[in-house]
Design a protein around this motif. Structure first.
Motif, PDB file in Angstrom:
ATOM      1  N   ALA A   1     -47.888  23.592  24.188  1.00  0.00           N
ATOM      2  CA  ALA A   1     -48.258  22.569  25.163  1.00  0.00           C
ATOM      3  C   ALA A   1     -47.007  21.835  25.608  1.00  0.00           C
ATOM      4  N   THR A   2     -47.001  21.402  26.855  1.00  0.00           N
ATOM      5  CA  THR A   2     -45.851  20.619  27.312  1.00  0.00           C
ATOM      6  C   THR A   2     -45.752  19.318  26.538  1.00  0.00           C
ATOM      7  N   VAL A   3     -46.841  18.550  26.517  1.00  0.00           N
ATOM      8  CA  VAL A   3     -46.865  17.250  25.838  1.00  0.00           C
ATOM      9  C   VAL A   3     -48.167  17.120  25.060  1.00  0.00           C
ATOM     10  N   LEU A   4     -48.071  16.587  23.851  1.00  0.00           N
ATOM     11  CA  LEU A   4     -49.245  16.313  23.022  1.00  0.00           C
ATOM     12  C   LEU A   4     -49.430  14.799  22.877  1.00  0.00           C
TER      13      LEU A   4
ATOM     14  N   ASP B   1     -54.468  16.881  34.636  1.00  0.00           N
ATOM     15  CA  ASP B   1     -54.211  15.696  33.824  1.00  0.00           C
ATOM     16  C   ASP B   1     -54.142  16.129  32.363  1.00  0.00           C
ATOM     17  N   PHE B   2     -54.263  15.166  31.455  1.00  0.00           N
ATOM     18  CA  PHE B   2     -54.177  15.490  30.031  1.00  0.00           C
ATOM     19  C   PHE B   2     -55.522  15.367  29.323  1.00  0.00           C
ATOM     20  N   SER B   3     -56.609  15.523  30.058  1.00  0.00           N
ATOM     21  CA  SER B   3     -57.928  15.427  29.445  1.00  0.00           C
ATOM     22  C   SER B   3     -58.152  16.516  28.399  1.00  0.00           C
ATOM     23  N   TRP B   4     -57.398  17.609  28.477  1.00  0.00           N
ATOM     24  CA  TRP B   4     -57.524  18.687  27.499  1.00  0.00           C
ATOM     25  C   TRP B   4     -57.033  18.269  26.111  1.00  0.00           C
ATOM     26  N   TRP B   5     -56.376  17.113  26.028  1.00  0.00           N
ATOM     27  CA  TRP B   5     -55.943  16.625  24.718  1.00  0.00           C
ATOM     28  C   TRP B   5     -57.117  16.513  23.744  1.00  0.00           C
ATOM     29  N   LEU B   6     -58.279  16.118  24.293  1.00  0.00           N
ATOM     30  CA  LEU B   6     -59.445  15.882  23.439  1.00  0.00           C
ATOM     31  C   LEU B   6     -60.521  16.920  23.735  1.00  0.00           C
TER      32      LEU B   6
END
Length: 316
Positions: A85-88, A166-171
């Motif tokens: 991942a680019t950013v966690l 966006d980063f919604s895939w974080w969760l």
């Protein structure tokens, strides 16, 4: 004399002559780099992903792609898939979700001069960590801990990159972010510049980026810098370095040993409209690179090369 001769012929325990250049590509002798006590923790490896077919994509994901994931093509696949991942969340180096999904971050704080080694340590951690564990940062490596991505990945495999808005895939699922994770998610989403990967034959690691003022094409190229500059200079002298109307070459930056040329693009045009022009430009670059073996640069092309060189900066 016999002792000096024996010393010259001596090799390290892993078969590398201490007086030869270190295999990591740092430019130092092995005995002053990975053959030294401490394993060259402070040595800057200028081209950390060299030798991997995915090198250009790794540079892009590390430096300027905001939100993306890609399954890692491990050379020895195990029971657990690790996703790059680019950013966690919280800029963690790695995490394992409750369902066992393992992720490793690439845009992280590093503790050494070798990003490949730090990433490999995070991958090895992710392969064995318990569900729910997180790795905030990769600590300094010891002399026995010198595994790099080149040792873990299939060197011939490319990356199957998925970009996210966006980063919604974080969760996972319908989990609502709370506390520091919610704050980190909000900050990360606010910083995203819309980015799209150009899809066309022969086009690899080329990204359309909307900076809100204008649009750019950032293209990580695999060629050695001097050869690429000479080829681009040949095209520039012919007026063939742009992607067509409504585009212009603006400069390049160096990142992890590779050159990343940048073009300004008409922001009103859809990113897909630039895929074929990029493919055509890629073919012109390839032809110009091949022609360098037979034809030296002309005076006009040398002047163009100096102009291109004057528009370079080093990012990493």
């Amino acid at each position: 004399m016999a002792k000096r001769t024996a010393a010259r012929r001596a090799k390290s325990s892993d078969g590398v002559n201490p007086r030869q250049p270190c295999p990591c590509g740092s430019g130092k002798r092995y005995k002053a780099c990975h053959g030294a006590a401490g394993g060259a923790a402070d040595v800057i490896v200028t081209r950390p992903f060299e030798g991997l077919a995915a090198e250009c994509e790794l540079v892009a994901l590390r430096e300027f792609v905001p939100s993306a994931t890609a399954p890692l093509p491990l050379a020895k696949p195990g029971d657990r898939q690790v996703t790059l991942a680019t950013v966690l969340p919280m800029a963690a180096a790695g995490l394992v979700r409750a369902d066992g999904t393992a992720l490793v971050g690439l845009q992280v704080q590093t503790k050494s001069g070798d990003i490949s080694r730090d990433a490999a340590r995070a991958v090895n951690w992710a392969l064995t960590a318990e569900p729910g564990d997180a790795l905030p940062v990769v600590g300094p490596a010891g002399p026995e801990d010198q595994v790099r991505l080149q040792d873990l990945l299939d060197p011939h495999a490319s990356l199957d990159v998925t970009l996210h808005e966006d980063f919604s895939w974080w969760l996972p699922g319908d989990v609502e972010p709370t506390g520091e994770v919610a704050m980190s998610l909000e900050r990360a989403n606010a910083a995203i510049m819309p980015t799209q990967r150009l899809e066309a034959e022969g086009v690899v690691a080329a990204y359309w980026v909307d900076t809100r003022d204008k649009a750019h094409l950032r293209w990580v190229r695999p060629e050695p810098e001097e050869k690429l500059l000479a080829a681009m200079a040949r095209l520039a002298a012919r007026g063939e370095l742009a992607l067509g109307e409504d585009s212009r070459y603006v400069g390049s930056f160096r990142a992890h040993g590779l050159l990343v040329p940048v073009w300004d693009l008409d922001r009103e045009r859809h990113h897909r409209e630039w895929a074929e022009p990029a493919a055509a430009l890629g073919r012109r670059i390839d032809e110009a690179v091949a022609s360098l073996d037979d034809e030296a640069l002309t005076e006009a092309e040398r002047r163009a090369r100096e102009g291109l060189r004057g528009r370079q900066i080093t990012v990493r």
